[in-house]
Design a protein around this motif. Structure first.
Motif, short mmCIF file in Angstrom:
data_model
loop_
_atom_site.label_atom_id
_atom_site.label_comp_id
_atom_site.label_asym_id
_atom_site.label_seq_id
_atom_site.Cartn_x
_atom_site.Cartn_y
_atom_site.Cartn_z
N GLY A 53 0.84 -1.19 0.00
CA GLY A 53 0.00 0.00 0.00
C GLY A 53 0.88 1.24 0.00
O GLY A 53 2.09 1.15 0.20
N SER A 55 1.12 5.44 1.37
CA SER A 55 0.62 6.45 2.30
C SER A 55 1.45 7.70 2.13
O SER A 55 2.55 7.65 1.57
CB SER A 55 0.70 5.94 3.74
OG SER A 55 0.08 6.85 4.61
N ARG A 76 2.05 -5.12 3.53
CA ARG A 76 0.96 -5.60 4.38
C ARG A 76 1.28 -6.99 4.95
O ARG A 76 0.56 -7.50 5.79
CB ARG A 76 -0.33 -5.70 3.58
CG ARG A 76 -0.84 -4.38 3.06
CD ARG A 76 -2.12 -4.63 2.25
NE ARG A 76 -2.46 -3.53 1.38
CZ ARG A 76 -3.21 -2.51 1.71
NH1 ARG A 76 -3.71 -2.43 2.92
NH2 ARG A 76 -3.47 -1.55 0.85
N LYS A 90 -3.65 3.31 11.20
CA LYS A 90 -4.85 4.15 11.13
C LYS A 90 -5.47 4.23 12.52
O LYS A 90 -5.71 3.20 13.15
CB LYS A 90 -5.84 3.55 10.14
CG LYS A 90 -6.95 4.48 9.75
CD LYS A 90 -7.77 3.89 8.63
CE LYS A 90 -7.84 4.89 7.53
NZ LYS A 90 -8.55 4.44 6.37
N GLU A 96 -4.40 8.59 9.24
CA GLU A 96 -3.22 7.72 9.11
C GLU A 96 -2.00 8.41 9.70
O GLU A 96 -1.81 9.60 9.52
CB GLU A 96 -2.94 7.41 7.64
CG GLU A 96 -3.77 6.29 7.09
CD GLU A 96 -3.34 5.87 5.69
OE1 GLU A 96 -2.29 6.32 5.19
OE2 GLU A 96 -4.08 5.08 5.11
N ASP A 173 -4.67 -2.22 13.98
CA ASP A 173 -4.75 -0.89 13.36
C ASP A 173 -3.57 -0.58 12.46
O ASP A 173 -3.56 0.42 11.76
CB ASP A 173 -4.86 0.19 14.44
CG ASP A 173 -6.15 0.09 15.24
OD1 ASP A 173 -7.14 -0.44 14.70
OD2 ASP A 173 -6.16 0.54 16.40
N LYS A 175 -1.36 -0.82 9.30
CA LYS A 175 -1.55 -1.15 7.89
C LYS A 175 -0.33 -1.88 7.33
O LYS A 175 -0.46 -2.70 6.43
CB LYS A 175 -1.83 0.11 7.09
CG LYS A 175 -3.13 0.79 7.52
CD LYS A 175 -3.40 2.01 6.73
CE LYS A 175 -4.25 1.59 5.55
NZ LYS A 175 -4.68 2.72 4.74
#
Length: 185
Positions: A53, A55, A76, A90, A96, A173, A175
């Motif tokens: 992912g 961010s 992940r 998160k 985030e 929580d 990520k």
């Protein structure tokens, strides 16, 4: 070109049936290639979504390691975190955060005289700035990190909003762990 190829080309240009058949074959070939491309793109996106992912770092709480608006890629995979890992998580309000893990489940964290102590030893991480002071009133030190939680701090200790204010972060929580980052855009 050989004579036979030239004849065939001329015939295709003149004969409407051959021209129509050639167009159908070309359309079919384009359709097959398009479907293969779409299938490949779908597989890549699915794998990316399941494994990685992106961010964006907001603020300077991770300076000098990371800067405001840096883009980070995180994995992940793997839910075991260790001190020194930089993670994306998160919070319950949906915001985030990017912070460094300083303690894991079972560790005792204490902050005194501008330093962080984990299990009685000073926790030193490359790239941290400023003194670490106790902030917020909800944490009473020393604190023991509960099972399936991590205690996180920003690298720029004097301006970071982190576990000193909102407590330990639950593993659910998180990520992922940062594996790569791109500088400011």
């Amino acid at each position: 070109m050989e004579i036979d190829e030239i004849k065939k080309k001329v015939l295709e240009d003149v004969d409407p049936q051959l021209r129509s058949q050639k167009k159908k074959e070309m359309r079919r070939a384009r359709l097959v290639i398009s479907l293969q491309f779409l299938a490949l793109a779908a597989v890549i996106l699915l794998v990316f979504y399941l494994m990685m992912g992106f961010s964006t770092v907001t603020g300077n709480s991770m300076y000098p390691t990371l800067h405001d608006t840096d883009i980070v890629a995180y994995s992940r995979l793997g839910k075991e975190y260790k001190p020194g890992d930089v993670i994306v998580f998160k919070r319950s309000d949906g915001e985030e955060f990017v912070k460094r893990v300083v303690a894991v489940a079972g560790d005792t964290v204490n902050i005194q005289l501008g330093k962080v102590y984990v299990n009685g030893e000073e926790a030193k991480f490359k790239g941290t700035l400023g003194k670490t002071s106790r902030t917020g009133n909800c944490i009473e030190y020393p604190v023991v990190v509960e099972d399936k939680e991590v205690f996180v701090l920003g690298d720029n200790r004097e301006i970071s909003e982190d576990s000193r204010e909102f407590g330990a972060v639950k593993n659910n929580d998180i990520k992922g762990r940062i594996i790569w980052y791109l500088g400011r855009l």
